[in-house]
Design a protein around this motif. Structure first.
Motif, PDB file in Angstrom:
ATOM      1  N   TYR A 168      54.278   8.755  29.410  1.00 56.85           N
ATOM      2  CA  TYR A 168      53.382   8.073  30.346  1.00 56.85           C
ATOM      3  C   TYR A 168      52.769   6.877  29.638  1.00 56.85           C
ATOM      4  N   ASP A 169      52.315   5.894  30.423  1.00 60.07           N
ATOM      5  CA  ASP A 169      51.724   4.703  29.814  1.00 60.07           C
ATOM      6  C   ASP A 169      50.318   4.959  29.285  1.00 60.07           C
ATOM      7  N   PRO A 172      48.148  11.398  30.678  1.00 57.35           N
ATOM      8  CA  PRO A 172      48.059  11.875  32.068  1.00 57.35           C
ATOM      9  C   PRO A 172      46.960  12.909  32.283  1.00 57.35           C
ATOM     10  N   ASP A 177      45.969   8.277  37.087  1.00 58.13           N
ATOM     11  CA  ASP A 177      46.820   7.189  37.565  1.00 58.13           C
ATOM     12  C   ASP A 177      47.861   6.770  36.523  1.00 58.13           C
ATOM     13  N   ALA A 178      47.999   7.561  35.471  1.00 56.04           N
ATOM     14  CA  ALA A 178      48.974   7.233  34.431  1.00 56.04           C
ATOM     15  C   ALA A 178      50.376   7.161  35.036  1.00 56.04           C
ATOM     16  N   GLU A 179      51.142   6.144  34.655  1.00 59.85           N
ATOM     17  CA  GLU A 179      52.480   5.936  35.203  1.00 59.85           C
ATOM     18  C   GLU A 179      53.544   6.570  34.306  1.00 59.85           C
ATOM     19  N   PHE A 180      54.482   7.264  34.942  1.00 62.61           N
ATOM     20  CA  PHE A 180      55.581   7.907  34.230  1.00 62.61           C
ATOM     21  C   PHE A 180      56.572   6.844  33.763  1.00 62.61           C
ATOM     22  N   VAL A 181      57.049   6.971  32.537  1.00 59.02           N
ATOM     23  CA  VAL A 181      58.022   6.028  31.977  1.00 59.02           C
ATOM     24  C   VAL A 181      59.342   6.778  31.795  1.00 59.02           C
TER      25      VAL A 181
END
Length: 238
Positions: A168-169, A172, A177-181
């Motif tokens: 995650y950026d 999490p 609101d952490a974005e999955f990479v």
């Protein structure tokens, strides 16, 4: 039946993964679960090496932050990885999976010393090899040890099983609101300072073009699915 995509892999387990629902130490239920998951790929004929962390018992970096000498703290952390490795060996052998523990610190009464040719021979004979005590030197994490051992035994891929389902950026747990990479290059992981592995480990993997997969240990069958080529978790490649 799904066929494995790799002949030889290295699996990195965090010490925290062995805690299960506990706040410290080793959960008997969790270590049995992990042994079953490892057994699922050994049964496919995959040559399996493992590096286990020690954070469920003692974390050197944390201890050094409150005044303990870093070298002493790291040596204590290495001993914690030996405890975890012996526990995992016991769980695997109870399932009739031949296992050898090799340590980077000599302790002949409890485990073999780390000898590369012997480790490779064990793998060729179908035995699981657990590499304990990190690199044997302070200031290096078990992530770095995992990449180093993977290179030495010529593993085709390093699988990092964690408590989260990939990269995650941001954290999490702390940021909803952490974005999955899904896919990322080594250099991007270094530049963005993603905390899944330490920078030394990622740099070493990049220099040797060792593919890394980060996925959740808690989803049953994930280790086998990754080995069989399913698109699970996050990948760090060139």
């Amino acid at each position: 039946m799904a066929l494995p995509q790799f002949k030889r892999i290295l699996l990195k387990l965090s010490g925290e993964a062995l805690m299960g629902d506990h706040s410290f130490g080793i959960s008997p239920q969790m270590i049995q679960y992990v042994a079953d998951e490892i057994g699922s790929i050994v049964g496919l004929g995959v040559e399996t090496a493992i590096v286990v962390g020690g954070g469920n018992i003692f974390r050197g970096i944390a201890a050094s932050s409150y005044g303990m000498d870093r070298a002493s703290a790291d040596h204590m952390g290495m001993l914690a990885t030996v405890i975890n490795s012996l526990a995992l060996q016991d769980a695997l052998e109870k399932k009739d999976i031949q296992t050898r523990v090799q340590t980077a610190i000599s302790m002949h009464e409890v485990a073999e010393p780390y000898i590369l040719r012997r480790a490779v021979r064990h793998l060729e004979k179908g035995r699981v090899v657990i590499f304990a005590a990190g690199t044997g030197s302070p200031y290096f994490t078990t992530d770095t040890a995992a990449v180093l051992r993977a290179q030495e035994i010529h593993a085709e891929i390093l699988l990092k099983a964690t408590k989260v389902d990939g990269l995650y950026d941001s954290d999490p747990v702390e940021n909803k609101d952490a974005e999955f990479v899904k896919n990322i290059t080594y250099m991007e992981a270094l530049e963005r300072q993603l905390k899944v592995m330490d920078m030394t480990a990622i740099s070493l993997a990049m220099d040797n073009q060792l593919p890394l997969v980060v996925f959740s240990l808690n989803n049953k069958g994930n280790i086998k699915n990754v080995v069989c080529g399913e698109d699970i978790g996050s990948r760090i490649t060139n």
